[in-house]
Every structure is written in C-alpha cells, then in structure tokens.
Design a protein around this motif. Structure first.
Motif, PDB file in Angstrom:
ATOM      1  N   THR A   1       0.718  -1.255   0.110  1.00 21.92           N
ATOM      2  CA  THR A   1      -0.175  -0.157   0.211  1.00 21.92           C
ATOM      3  C   THR A   1       0.807   1.325   0.075  1.00 21.92           C
ATOM      4  O   THR A   1       0.184   2.624   0.029  1.00 21.92           O
ATOM      5  N   GLY A   2       1.979   1.067   0.133  1.00 24.89           N
ATOM      6  CA  GLY A   2       2.987   2.210   0.234  1.00 24.89           C
ATOM      7  C   GLY A   2       4.204   1.918   0.812  1.00 24.89           C
ATOM      8  O   GLY A   2       4.603   0.783   1.355  1.00 24.89           O
ATOM      9  N   GLY A   3       5.375   2.792   1.076  1.00 21.90           N
ATOM     10  CA  GLY A   3       6.427   2.523   1.874  1.00 21.90           C
ATOM     11  C   GLY A   3       7.594   3.069   1.041  1.00 21.90           C
ATOM     12  O   GLY A   3       7.542   3.989   0.217  1.00 21.90           O
ATOM     13  N   PHE A   4       8.839   2.268   1.335  1.00 21.23           N
ATOM     14  CA  PHE A   4      10.003   2.651   0.435  1.00 21.23           C
ATOM     15  C   PHE A   4      10.761   1.443  -0.106  1.00 21.23           C
ATOM     16  O   PHE A   4      10.826   0.334   0.467  1.00 21.23           O
ATOM     17  N   ALA A   5      11.745   1.692  -1.127  1.00 25.24           N
ATOM     18  CA  ALA A   5      12.353   0.634  -1.481  1.00 25.24           C
ATOM     19  C   ALA A   5      13.769   1.268  -1.612  1.00 25.24           C
ATOM     20  O   ALA A   5      13.929   2.281  -1.965  1.00 25.24           O
ATOM     21  N   GLU A   6      14.796   0.531  -1.014  1.00 31.16           N
ATOM     22  CA  GLU A   6      16.104   1.010  -1.222  1.00 31.16           C
ATOM     23  C   GLU A   6      17.001  -0.120  -2.010  1.00 31.16           C
ATOM     24  O   GLU A   6      16.899  -1.403  -1.566  1.00 31.16           O
ATOM     25  N   ILE A   7      17.561   0.314  -3.152  1.00 30.46           N
ATOM     26  CA  ILE A   7      18.356  -0.648  -3.915  1.00 30.46           C
ATOM     27  C   ILE A   7      19.805  -0.355  -3.555  1.00 30.46           C
ATOM     28  O   ILE A   7      20.165   0.955  -3.588  1.00 30.46           O
ATOM     29  N   GLY A   8      20.712  -1.316  -3.272  1.00 24.88           N
ATOM     30  CA  GLY A   8      22.331  -1.116  -3.129  1.00 24.88           C
ATOM     31  C   GLY A   8      22.735  -2.486  -3.457  1.00 24.88           C
ATOM     32  O   GLY A   8      22.562  -2.731  -4.283  1.00 24.88           O
ATOM     33  N   GLU A   9      23.513  -2.918  -2.581  1.00 22.00           N
ATOM     34  CA  GLU A   9      24.116  -4.295  -2.840  1.00 22.00           C
ATOM     35  C   GLU A   9      22.913  -5.487  -3.102  1.00 22.00           C
ATOM     36  O   GLU A   9      23.094  -6.310  -3.807  1.00 22.00           O
ATOM     37  N   GLY A  10      21.742  -4.976  -2.487  1.00 18.70           N
ATOM     38  CA  GLY A  10      20.405  -6.072  -2.602  1.00 18.70           C
ATOM     39  C   GLY A  10      19.384  -5.011  -2.740  1.00 18.70           C
ATOM     40  O   GLY A  10      19.461  -3.856  -2.913  1.00 18.70           O
ATOM     41  N   LEU A  11      18.169  -5.475  -2.397  1.00 16.58           N
ATOM     42  CA  LEU A  11      17.036  -4.702  -2.292  1.00 16.58           C
ATOM     43  C   LEU A  11      16.154  -4.905  -1.167  1.00 16.58           C
ATOM     44  O   LEU A  11      16.108  -6.000  -0.517  1.00 16.58           O
ATOM     45  N   SER A  12      15.836  -3.557  -0.470  1.00 16.61           N
ATOM     46  CA  SER A  12      15.103  -3.783   0.837  1.00 16.61           C
ATOM     47  C   SER A  12      13.774  -2.834   0.629  1.00 16.61           C
ATOM     48  O   SER A  12      13.665  -1.683  -0.001  1.00 16.61           O
ATOM     49  N   VAL A  13      12.787  -3.694   0.780  1.00 12.43           N
ATOM     50  CA  VAL A  13      11.432  -2.720   0.802  1.00 12.43           C
ATOM     51  C   VAL A  13      10.751  -2.763   2.142  1.00 12.43           C
ATOM     52  O   VAL A  13      10.462  -3.896   2.842  1.00 12.43           O
ATOM     53  N   LEU A  14      10.563  -1.606   2.485  1.00  8.49           N
ATOM     54  CA  LEU A  14       9.938  -1.289   4.010  1.00  8.49           C
ATOM     55  C   LEU A  14       8.499  -0.848   3.552  1.00  8.49           C
ATOM     56  O   LEU A  14       8.260   0.235   2.929  1.00  8.49           O
ATOM     57  N   ALA A  15       7.389  -1.603   3.565  1.00  9.94           N
ATOM     58  CA  ALA A  15       6.158  -1.433   3.199  1.00  9.94           C
ATOM     59  C   ALA A  15       5.311  -0.914   4.076  1.00  9.94           C
ATOM     60  O   ALA A  15       5.400  -1.525   5.371  1.00  9.94           O
ATOM     61  N   GLU A  16       4.324  -0.043   4.260  1.00 13.25           N
ATOM     62  CA  GLU A  16       3.561   0.468   5.085  1.00 13.25           C
ATOM     63  C   GLU A  16       2.556  -0.768   5.247  1.00 13.25           C
ATOM     64  O   GLU A  16       2.244  -1.065   6.475  1.00 13.25           O
TER      65      GLU A  16
END
Length: 144
Positions: free
Chosen positions: A65-80
C-alpha cells in the motif's frame, strides 16, 4: 544458476520474504521499475500496487500500500502494509479502499484551499482502487 541479489520485504507487522532473487518489479511512486542484480543505488517511494518477485522457484506477488524501496548491494522494501497476493480477498481489498477513502475525505476537509495534499490523497485512493481491478477483484468506485 542465474545471478541473484538479496531481497527483503518487511512491513510493521512482520517480515514477509527474505531470499536471493533474480528480479523485483516495484510499484514506484513515479512508475513501475524492475530491480535486478547490479542495479544502480536508488531509494524510491512506493505507491499501492503489486510487487513481483522472481526467484529460481518461480514468481511471488505481494500487494503493497506504500512505503520505500532501497536498492544497493541488494533490495530492501519497507512497506506500510504488505500481504501475499494469495491472501488478498474481496473483504480485505474493500477495507483497504475504505481506509484510503477515509484518509482522502480527512485530507480534503483539513486542506480546503490547498490542492496539493488533496490531489495526493486522491491519487493514493485511485491507485488503491486500481490494485483491485488489476488482481481480478471487484473494484470499488469511491466517491471523490
């Protein structure tokens, strides 16, 4: 074996997935994007939509429903809020749309002469409605 990257999907309630993946389609606020190994570093906000994760075992889908995605060495998604696509039923979908509609009406009342926040809330509501149509549920047509 294909090249992979570490992927983590978490919401405030729980960790939904942590695995080596081939690619992830992210419903970014500025449009969908695909993250693959060796992607340029990036942080983006999410809009309501379907997050598609491709692993060696197949494809998994999650409704976010929303949140943030951070791409670096891998991918982290912090979802609302996030849940497996298989867990999304009509009642859950309608509750999410009702919540987005309530938020829209509250913003509309609070920001009477400020179109920016009202437009953002309306877009969020319409994105949530589109999720239902996209996954084959009966789309609720909220009143704006």
């Amino acid at each position: 074996m294909a090249e992979t990257m570490q992927f983590d999907l978490v919401s405030p309630e729980r960790s939904l997935m942590s695995a080596e993946v081939k690619s992830v389609v992210i419903p970014g606020a500025d449009g969908d994007m695909t993250a693959m190994p060796n992607h340029a570093p990036l942080i983006t906000t999410l809009r309501p939509g379907i997050l598609r994760v491709e692993t060696d075992k197949g494809t998994e889908e999650f409704v976010v429903t929303g949140g943030f995605a951070e791409i670096g060495e891998g991918l982290s998604v912090l979802a609302e809020r996030a849940l497996p696509r298989a867990d999304m039923d009509q009642a859950t979908y309608e509750a999410l749309v009702a919540e987005a509609q309530d938020a829209y009406h509250q913003v509309k009342e609070t920001f009477k002469n400020e179109p920016g926040p009202v437009d953002d809330a309306a877009k969020l509501l319409q994105d949530m409605v589109a999720v239902g149509a996209h996954i084959g549920l009966d789309p609720k047509q909220p009143s704006l």
